[in-house]
Design an enzyme around this catalytic site. Structure first.
Site, PDB file in Angstrom:
ATOM      1  N   HIS A  75     -27.559 -22.353  35.171  1.00  0.00           N
ATOM      2  CA  HIS A  75     -28.443 -21.560  36.035  1.00  0.00           C
ATOM      3  C   HIS A  75     -29.419 -20.761  35.178  1.00  0.00           C
ATOM      4  O   HIS A  75     -29.010 -20.077  34.257  1.00  0.00           O
ATOM      5  CB  HIS A  75     -27.623 -20.587  36.891  1.00  0.00           C
ATOM      6  N   TYR A 204     -27.743 -12.281  45.258  1.00  0.00           N
ATOM      7  CA  TYR A 204     -27.146 -10.959  45.434  1.00  0.00           C
ATOM      8  C   TYR A 204     -27.947 -10.263  46.531  1.00  0.00           C
ATOM      9  O   TYR A 204     -29.117  -9.939  46.312  1.00  0.00           O
ATOM     10  CB  TYR A 204     -27.246 -10.141  44.145  1.00  0.00           C
ATOM     11  N   PRO A 296     -16.463  -7.072  39.896  1.00  0.00           N
ATOM     12  CA  PRO A 296     -16.975  -8.410  39.592  1.00  0.00           C
ATOM     13  C   PRO A 296     -18.484  -8.596  39.749  1.00  0.00           C
ATOM     14  O   PRO A 296     -19.019  -9.652  39.415  1.00  0.00           O
ATOM     15  CB  PRO A 296     -16.227  -9.316  40.585  1.00  0.00           C
ATOM     16  N   LYS A 300     -18.563 -10.088  34.555  1.00  0.00           N
ATOM     17  CA  LYS A 300     -18.259  -9.803  33.143  1.00  0.00           C
ATOM     18  C   LYS A 300     -16.780  -9.955  32.755  1.00  0.00           C
ATOM     19  O   LYS A 300     -16.458 -10.044  31.571  1.00  0.00           O
ATOM     20  CB  LYS A 300     -18.706  -8.362  32.806  1.00  0.00           C
ATOM     21  N   TYR A 387     -26.921  -9.778  31.822  1.00  0.00           N
ATOM     22  CA  TYR A 387     -26.275 -10.816  32.640  1.00  0.00           C
ATOM     23  C   TYR A 387     -25.928 -12.048  31.804  1.00  0.00           C
ATOM     24  O   TYR A 387     -24.823 -12.592  31.911  1.00  0.00           O
ATOM     25  CB  TYR A 387     -27.186 -11.207  33.813  1.00  0.00           C
TER      26      TYR A 387
END
Ligand SMILES: Cc1cc2nc3c(=O)[nH]c(=O)nc-3n(C[C@H](O)[C@H](O)[C@H](O)COP(=O)(O)OP(=O)(O)OC[C@H]3O[C@@H](n4cnc5c(N)ncnc54)[C@H](O)[C@@H]3O)c2cc1C
Length: 395
Positions: A75, A204, A296, A300, A387
């Site tokens: 991704h 998100y 979550p 991580k 990220y």
């Protein structure tokens, strides 16, 4: 009592314990591993699914990345969705070419168990009554019960890779640890559904009814989450109610639709931040969730476990190959620098995206933060570099 002698005794065959045993094996360091669940249970436990750039590299470089490279989904970004519009964060553009890999934690576990077994590793599954002792001296040991017999592993070091609810951290005298802990006033209701993901990348979403996340485990399996109350009654959530709520929270003005399918698993996950300092006590070293937990949202948990393993494996290599203790002594200090940065990032993502309990002013601040991130390259770079995974600490 059967006595087994090895160099490193590993408690727990989650990602941390298995990866540690695998890396040590490649360094010529012996280990024996014990796990209180069955192999089948470990291989089918659905948890994390996002591998940082560095975690994927670590697995590939150590020879367990073949299936991951074939089946993992690369991704290049994520979507932030709020006020019914999506904003893409493009990772490679912002991080000098880095991306993430979506590959289920249970698949990583399967690959590692396969590699361990092919190497003739000694892993005891389904053990009972695990106890660790003698960490203050130079001859620690692990006792357990398996297949009707009692065992003792006599070792040089114990790796406590037994997760948040394990026995290793509680075996450290309370006064020797400093605990930092925060429990969020919300939780996640997560589902697995047999339906092709409705997006090529994670979404998100922040909605006035609460947060929602669209993720995936494969091209056929979607993983979706809804913000809920910490004491949410899962029985009150029929499949139809879950889909209706997800439809509402992901709704957009962009002509996008959420595909629905049969739900095969559902559960409620607490949201917690936790750090135990230091991550070592005598010859006992805490690795992964045994030492720290993140909510979550930042993906991580698994990645931090892999980063701890990398440091501990290097430290043991320096000790056995060159007789150097310095890295072992600095294990906690090195790991915690990364841990606290991941705690910070996960905390920030969590508050920015969830409806909290801090009142309307805080809600507006979080929306402004999302607005800022979606419009500022500097803010997007901050999100993206965290990220995909910050560079590993110098050792
Ligand atoms: C429900 C859930 C959902 C999650 N979702 C995500 C996510 O979406 N994204 C993300 O990044 N992270 C997620 N995480 C976090 C991530 O899965 C963990 O960070 C990761 O599993 C840490 O690996 P570990 O090996 O340190 O611990 P674990 O995976 O917990 O492994 C510890 C192992 O030790 C074993 N064990 C425990 N006690 C004993 C004992 N006494 N004797 C022997 N063995 C023992 C356990 O059975 C287990 O196999 C999730 C965690 C949970 C619980």
């Amino acid at each position: 009592m059967e006595r087994i002698r090895t160099q490193v005794g590993i408690v727990g065959a989650g990602p941390a314990g298995l990866l540690l045993g695998h890396l040590l094996d490649r360094q010529g360091i012996e280990s024996v591993e014990i796990e209180n669940r069955s192999r089948e249970y470990c291989e089918s436990r659905i948890r994390a699914g996002v591998l940082e750039h560095g975690t994927a590299e670590l697995l590939a470089q150590s020879g367990v990345g073949e299936r991951m490279k074939r089946e993992g989904l690369v991704h290049h970004g994520i979507y932030l969705r709020f006020r019914r519009r999506s904003h893409r964060i493009h990772f490679p553009e912002l991080t000098g070419g880095k991306s993430i890999l979506v590959y289920g934690q249970h698949e990583v576990v399967k690959d590692l168990i396969g590699a361990r077994q092919a190497a003739g590793a000694r892993i005891f599954f389904d053990v009972e009554k695990t106890e660790v002792e003698g960490m203050e001296g130079t001859a620690p040991s692990i006792r357990f019960h398996s297949g009707g017999r009692d065992y003792e592993i006599a070792c040089d070091f114990i790796a406590g890779c037994d997760g948040f609810h394990g026995v290793c951290r509680p075996a450290i005298p309370a006064g020797a640890l400093r605990i930092h802990e925060y429990t969020f006033p919300f939780a996640w209701l997560g589902i697995l559904a047999t339906v092709a993901p409705s997006s090529d990348e994670l979404i998100y979403a922040r909605h006035e009814r609460g947060f929602a996340l669209l993720s995936m485990r494969s091209p056929q399996v979607s993983r979706l989450y809804l913000q809920c109350a910490p004491d949410e009654e899962i029985a009150a959530w029929s499949d139809a109610r879950i889909w209706a709520e997800l439809q509402e929270r992901f709704s957009t003005d962009e002509g996008w639709t959420l595909r629905e399918g049969p739900i095969t698993q559902k559960g409620v996950t607490a949201m917690r931040s936790f750090v135990a300092e230091p991550m070592q006590y005598g010859r006992l070293y805490l690795v992964g969730d045994a030492a720290h937990i993140v909510p979550p949202t930042g993906a991580k948990g698994l990645n931090l476990a892999a980063a701890d393993v990398r440091v501990f494996a290097r430290a043991l290599d320096a000790y056995y190959r060159e007789g150097k203790k310095e890295l072992l002594e600095r294990y906690s200090e090195i790991c915690l620098r990364r841990v606290w940065k991941a705690e910070r990032f996960s905390w920030w993502m969590t508050w920015m995206l969830h409806r909290g309990v801090a009142g309307e002013f805080a809600e507006q601040i979080h929306l402004a933060e999302l607005d800022y991130v979606s419009g500022s390259r500097a803010a997007q770079t901050t999100l993206a570099e965290n990220y995909v995974g910050l560079p590993y600490e110098e050792m």
